[in-house]
Design an enzyme around this catalytic site. Structure first.
Site, short mmCIF file in Angstrom:
data_model
loop_
_atom_site.label_atom_id
_atom_site.label_comp_id
_atom_site.label_asym_id
_atom_site.label_seq_id
_atom_site.Cartn_x
_atom_site.Cartn_y
_atom_site.Cartn_z
N TYR A 157 0.84 -1.21 0.00
CA TYR A 157 0.00 0.00 0.00
C TYR A 157 0.87 1.25 0.00
CZ TYR A 157 -3.86 3.10 1.41
OH TYR A 157 -4.82 4.10 1.46
N THR A 192 -14.48 5.19 6.44
CA THR A 192 -15.06 4.53 5.26
C THR A 192 -14.98 3.01 5.46
OG1 THR A 192 -12.96 4.32 4.12
CG2 THR A 192 -14.18 6.38 3.76
#
Ligand SMILES: NC(=O)c1ccc[n+]([C@@H]2O[C@H](COP(=O)([O-])OP(=O)(O)OC[C@H]3O[C@@H](n4cnc5c(N)ncnc54)[C@H](OP(=O)(O)O)[C@@H]3O)[C@@H](O)[C@H]2O)c1
Length: 254
Positions: A157, A192
């Protein structure tokens, strides 16, 4: 209001989270929006919401790993609305997490494909169209992770998202003369699906919250407003930046 009147925008990663809220804000500010992600039903409900609020949007479902998908998104903007002014390349994945010595080549490559290569392919086709109409604004979603902050277990990531900052600078320098602005937004933690998946216990959420000077995580709307700024003519002299919207996580040591 009306900060994007007469503008046409693409938003990827629009089926949930930051992308969904940003697509709605763009539409509320007057933009016509092409929304993308893999989940057709979520995109359809977003388009219905935008239309019910008086805006205009079309959905094109697909996978950002495909170059043809980026061609289709641009083609939808041109076919439905005549041009492309703004692109928010926001689709992303955490990718294979865990100790780096155990991450597979396939897992690492897939994070690069979704977070970095897809953004390059998107910009390639978006900028081609924007140049035809005198300019535009491209915004990539990077992150503070791998830029001003490091965590164990998220090498794919961090590497893929920090690569976006180099991509931002290269494209901003290359296409600035043709009135293309390119910026990256670097969120801190945002509430989220991705955040909740990564932080699935109250202990983890408390740890992440405490990393931020503001001692909370962001609502997606707070990111959307910053993306709106970078996308709009309010940021007409802003290009090549890595814009932190991280609640002070980068300067916090307590
Ligand atoms: N939440 C945070 O704390 C945080 C912090 C920093 C940066 N970010 C970044 O913010 C961006 C948005 O994430 P989020 O937090 O809003 O999480 P999210 O709700 O999980 O959104 C991720 C979006 O990316 C789309 N996507 C993922 N893989 C895709 C693929 N292969 N093809 C097409 N679309 C794909 C997903 O849609 P489908 O599943 O429908 O395809 C979804 O719309 C990501 O780039 C993420 O890395 C998030």
């Amino acid at each position: 209001m009306n900060r994007l009147i007469d503008k046409v925008a693409i938003v990827t990663g629009a089926s949930s989270g930051i992308g969904r809220v940003t697509a709605k804000l763009f539409a509320a500010e007057g933009a016509k929006v092409v929304v993308g992600a893999r989940r057709q039903a979520e995109l359809d409900s977003l388009v219905n919401e935008i239309k019910a609020a008086g805006g205009d949007a079309v959905a094109v479902a697909g996978d950002v790993r495909s170059e043809d998908y980026h061609k289709a998104l641009v083609a939808a903007a041109v076919k439905n609305y005549g041009k492309l002014d703004i692109a928010f390349n926001n689709a992303g994945t955490l990718g294979e997490a865990g100790p780096s010595t155990e991450v597979s080549e396939a897992g690492f490559s897939d994070a690069l494909a979704i977070n970095l290569t897809a953004s390059f392919l998107a910009a390639k086709h978006q900028i081609t169209e924007m140049v035809r109409h005198g300019g535009g604004s491209v915004v990539f979603t990077s992150t503070f992770v791998g830029y001003s902050f490091a965590f164990p277990g998220v090498a794919a990531y961090a590497a893929s998202k920090s690569g976006l900052i180099g991509l931002t600078q290269a494209l901003a320098a290359e296409y600035g003369p043709q009135n293309i602005r390119v910026n990256a937004i670097l969120p801190g933690a945002v509430d989220t699906d991705m955040y909740r998946e990564m932080n699935d216990t109250s202990d983890k959420q408390a740890f992440i919250t405490n990393l931020h000077a503001l001692k909370r995580v962001a609502a997606p709307e707070e990111l959307a407003r910053s993306v709106l700024y970078l996308a709009s003519d309010d940021a007409s002299f802003v290009t090549g930046t890595a814009t932190l919207v991280d609640g002070g996580a980068s300067i916090t040591r307590t």
